[in-house]
Design an enzyme around this catalytic site. Structure first.
Site, PDB file in Angstrom:
ATOM      1  N   ASP A   7       0.860  -1.195   0.000  1.00 56.85           N
ATOM      2  CA  ASP A   7       0.000   0.000   0.000  1.00 56.85           C
ATOM      3  C   ASP A   7       0.888   1.234   0.000  1.00 56.85           C
ATOM      4  O   ASP A   7       2.074   1.170   0.319  1.00 56.85           O
ATOM      5  CB  ASP A   7      -0.925   0.000   1.231  1.00 56.85           C
ATOM      6  CG  ASP A   7      -1.898   1.182   1.179  1.00 56.85           C
ATOM      7  OD1 ASP A   7      -2.459   1.443   0.102  1.00 56.85           O
ATOM      8  OD2 ASP A   7      -2.070   1.869   2.207  1.00 56.85           O
ATOM      9  N   SER A   8       0.267   2.359  -0.343  1.00 59.25           N
ATOM     10  CA  SER A   8       0.995   3.625  -0.290  1.00 59.25           C
ATOM     11  C   SER A   8       1.330   4.005   1.150  1.00 59.25           C
ATOM     12  O   SER A   8       2.199   4.839   1.382  1.00 59.25           O
ATOM     13  CB  SER A   8       0.140   4.722  -0.926  1.00 59.25           C
ATOM     14  OG  SER A   8      -1.122   4.773  -0.277  1.00 59.25           O
ATOM     15  N   GLU A 150      -6.266   8.787   8.923  1.00 60.88           N
ATOM     16  CA  GLU A 150      -4.872   8.742   9.408  1.00 60.88           C
ATOM     17  C   GLU A 150      -4.776   9.324  10.819  1.00 60.88           C
ATOM     18  O   GLU A 150      -3.966   8.891  11.633  1.00 60.88           O
ATOM     19  CB  GLU A 150      -3.966   9.564   8.483  1.00 60.88           C
ATOM     20  CG  GLU A 150      -3.809   8.993   7.104  1.00 60.88           C
ATOM     21  CD  GLU A 150      -2.596   8.089   6.981  1.00 60.88           C
ATOM     22  OE1 GLU A 150      -1.646   8.253   7.752  1.00 60.88           O
ATOM     23  OE2 GLU A 150      -2.642   7.199   6.106  1.00 60.88           O
ATOM     24  N   HIS A 182      -8.375   3.283   3.065  1.00 60.35           N
ATOM     25  CA  HIS A 182      -8.721   3.850   4.369  1.00 60.35           C
ATOM     26  C   HIS A 182     -10.214   3.758   4.705  1.00 60.35           C
ATOM     27  O   HIS A 182     -10.593   3.863   5.863  1.00 60.35           O
ATOM     28  CB  HIS A 182      -8.318   5.327   4.412  1.00 60.35           C
ATOM     29  CG  HIS A 182      -6.848   5.545   4.456  1.00 60.35           C
ATOM     30  ND1 HIS A 182      -6.007   5.153   3.451  1.00 60.35           N
ATOM     31  CD2 HIS A 182      -6.066   6.131   5.399  1.00 60.35           C
ATOM     32  CE1 HIS A 182      -4.770   5.484   3.765  1.00 60.35           C
ATOM     33  NE2 HIS A 182      -4.769   6.076   4.941  1.00 60.35           N
TER      34      HIS A 182
HETATM   35  N1  DGL Z   1      -3.913   3.754  -0.423  1.00 57.66           N
HETATM   36  C1  DGL Z   1      -4.577   4.770  -1.195  1.00 57.66           C
HETATM   37  C2  DGL Z   1      -5.717   4.147  -1.999  1.00 57.66           C
HETATM   38  O1  DGL Z   1      -6.251   3.109  -1.655  1.00 57.66           O
HETATM   39  C3  DGL Z   1      -5.109   5.889  -0.326  1.00 57.66           C
HETATM   40  C4  DGL Z   1      -4.044   6.817   0.199  1.00 57.66           C
HETATM   41  C5  DGL Z   1      -3.244   7.497  -0.880  1.00 57.66           C
HETATM   42  O2  DGL Z   1      -3.734   8.476  -1.487  1.00 57.66           O
HETATM   43  O3  DGL Z   1      -2.149   7.049  -1.108  1.00 57.66           O
HETATM   44  O4  DGL Z   1      -6.115   4.707  -2.984  1.00 57.66           O
END
Ligand code: DGL
Length: 250
Positions: A7-8, A150, A182
């Site tokens: 994940d990011s 967050e 999220h």
């Molecule tokens: N993990 C990202 C998503 O599911 C959300 C957070 C981001 O913008 O990196 O799109």
């Protein structure tokens, strides 16, 4: 079997939780690119470049499958990642769409997709749903939910104001695709706003997909979890303690 979850940032823990609870793998290796989150505000080239770097990271481990928990990375980078990955790469978009079609809904069901700016502007959910014949799809960028989650704000006046801000002109959908890692954490708040809408959660969708496409089943014993982050790994560990509370892992 060993699975990588990418994940990011920390949000992909919502997907990790689903696969840990379902006991599908011996080991779960989670990598959050917390140094560069959010991806959702970045352009396509950047999202693809960062995602390819994540593949390089996972090449250090003997993983069988990489789950791209990030909807933004799944929207843009899967094809490029598959070209260089020596393991299966599975994103969250197709599982999300299939989890709706499995319920055999009417093709004019109202479907709302919410996600980051990048995910929504890719139009990928809409396109895949239209390919399945759905004709009543709306999309809204709801990126401001990400920093709220967050910060641990899942309910209360700020969340209520944000729900009103994004959804005040939206007719109640039949299905809402939580198109961002999220959003499962605010599923209750969203369900409170749109009572009766069915929410589609990437983690649950991916578990169903892994059952259906790869024949993976509950192995009956706990998975080991290893956490890695490109910045502040201790913060990821804290979030994991909080968000995976109630889940059993080693
Ligand atoms: N993990 C990202 C998503 O599911 C959300 C957070 C981001 O913008 O990196 O799109």
């Amino acid at each position: 079997m060993v699975v990588g979850v990418f994940d990011s940032g920390v949000g992909g823990l919502t997907v990790a939780k689903s696969i840990i609870d379902e006991k599908l793998f011996d080991e779960v290796i989670y990598y959050g690119d917390t140094a560069r989150v959010p991806y959702g505000t970045k352009d396509e080239n950047t999202i693809v470049r960062y995602s390819l770097e994540a593949v390089e990271f996972f090449k250090n481990f003997n993983i069988d499958i990489l789950l791209v928990a990030c909807n933004t990375a799944s929207s843009y980078a899967l094809d490029e990642m598959r070209k260089v990955a020596p393991f299966e790469v599975v994103g969250v978009i197709e599982p999300g769409v299939l989890s709706i079609t499995k319920q055999n809904p009417k093709l004019d069901s109202k479907i709302l997709v919410i996600g980051t700016k990048a995910t929504v502007s890719s139009g990928i959910y809409k396109k895949m749903l239209e390919e399945k014949g759905f004709c009543n799809i709306a999309q809204i960028e709801t990126g401001l939910f990400v920093p709220l989650v967050e910060d641990g704000i899942f309910e209360g006046p700020i969340m209520d104001a944000m729900l009103e801000h994004y959804f005040k002109d939206v007719e109640k959908p039949d299905y809402i695709i939580l198109g961002c890692t999220h959003f499962p954490l605010i599923a209750e708040a969203i369900s409170g706003y749109f009572e009766g809408s069915v929410l589609v959660h990437s983690g649950e969708a991916i578990v169903g997909y892994l059952h259906d496409k790869f024949g993976l089943k509950n192995r009956g014993y706990e998975s080991a979890l290893k956490l890695f982050a490109s910045s502040s790994p201790e913060r990821l560990k804290l979030r994991a303690d909080e968000w995976l509370k109630g889940s059993k892992y080693k």
